[in-house]
Scaffold this motif. Structure first.
Motif, mmCIF file in Angstrom:
data_model
loop_
_atom_site.group_PDB
_atom_site.id
_atom_site.type_symbol
_atom_site.label_atom_id
_atom_site.label_comp_id
_atom_site.label_asym_id
_atom_site.label_seq_id
_atom_site.Cartn_x
_atom_site.Cartn_y
_atom_site.Cartn_z
ATOM 1 N N ILE A 155 0.832 -1.206 0.000
ATOM 2 C CA ILE A 155 0.000 0.000 0.000
ATOM 3 C C ILE A 155 0.863 1.252 0.000
ATOM 4 N N THR A 156 1.929 1.247 0.798
ATOM 5 C CA THR A 156 2.830 2.400 0.848
ATOM 6 C C THR A 156 3.435 2.667 -0.523
ATOM 7 N N ARG A 157 3.845 1.609 -1.210
ATOM 8 C CA ARG A 157 4.407 1.773 -2.551
ATOM 9 C C ARG A 157 3.360 2.283 -3.539
ATOM 10 N N LEU A 158 2.140 1.753 -3.442
ATOM 11 C CA LEU A 158 1.069 2.186 -4.349
ATOM 12 C C LEU A 158 0.677 3.645 -4.129
ATOM 13 N N LEU A 159 0.807 4.124 -2.896
ATOM 14 C CA LEU A 159 0.413 5.492 -2.573
ATOM 15 C C LEU A 159 1.541 6.505 -2.751
ATOM 16 N N SER A 160 2.626 6.091 -3.367
ATOM 17 C CA SER A 160 3.726 7.020 -3.593
ATOM 18 C C SER A 160 3.236 8.222 -4.381
ATOM 19 N N ALA A 161 3.544 9.420 -3.886
ATOM 20 C CA ALA A 161 3.096 10.647 -4.553
ATOM 21 C C ALA A 161 3.711 10.784 -5.941
ATOM 22 N N ASN A 162 4.906 10.256 -6.120
ATOM 23 C CA ASN A 162 5.578 10.336 -7.413
ATOM 24 C C ASN A 162 5.254 9.077 -8.220
ATOM 25 N N PRO A 163 4.526 9.213 -9.323
ATOM 26 C CA PRO A 163 4.132 8.041 -10.115
ATOM 27 C C PRO A 163 5.312 7.178 -10.565
#
Length: 77
Positions: free
Chosen positions: A30-38
């Motif tokens: 989830i943390t990786r998916l929610l990264s602000a930088n695509p």
């Protein structure tokens, strides 16, 4: 409970947290998916290969052989 806009702002500011008993593999994904930088977000292949899905048989899913652990009851439209 917060409004969707407030939740979005927290994600963009990287200010989200998880309960202490939250599954570590799920938290990582989830943390990786929610990264602000695509650019830093995982690709579909990286998602499929993530340890959270280690017991997932993707072929069975594509062939619709597996049954989901739960199915939501959707009222007729």
């Amino acid at each position: 409970e917060e409004d969707p806009h407030g939740i979005c702002l927290k994600i963009l500011a990287n200010e989200f947290s998880f309960p202490s008993n939250f599954d570590a593999e799920a938290k990582d994904l989830i943390t990786r998916l929610l990264s602000a930088n695509p650019v830093n977000r995982p690709t579909p292949e990286q998602i499929k290969n993530h340890s959270f899905f280690k017991t997932t048989n993707w072929s069975n899913i594509l062939l619709r052989r597996d049954t989901p652990p739960s199915s939501p009851k959707v009222p007729p439209v």
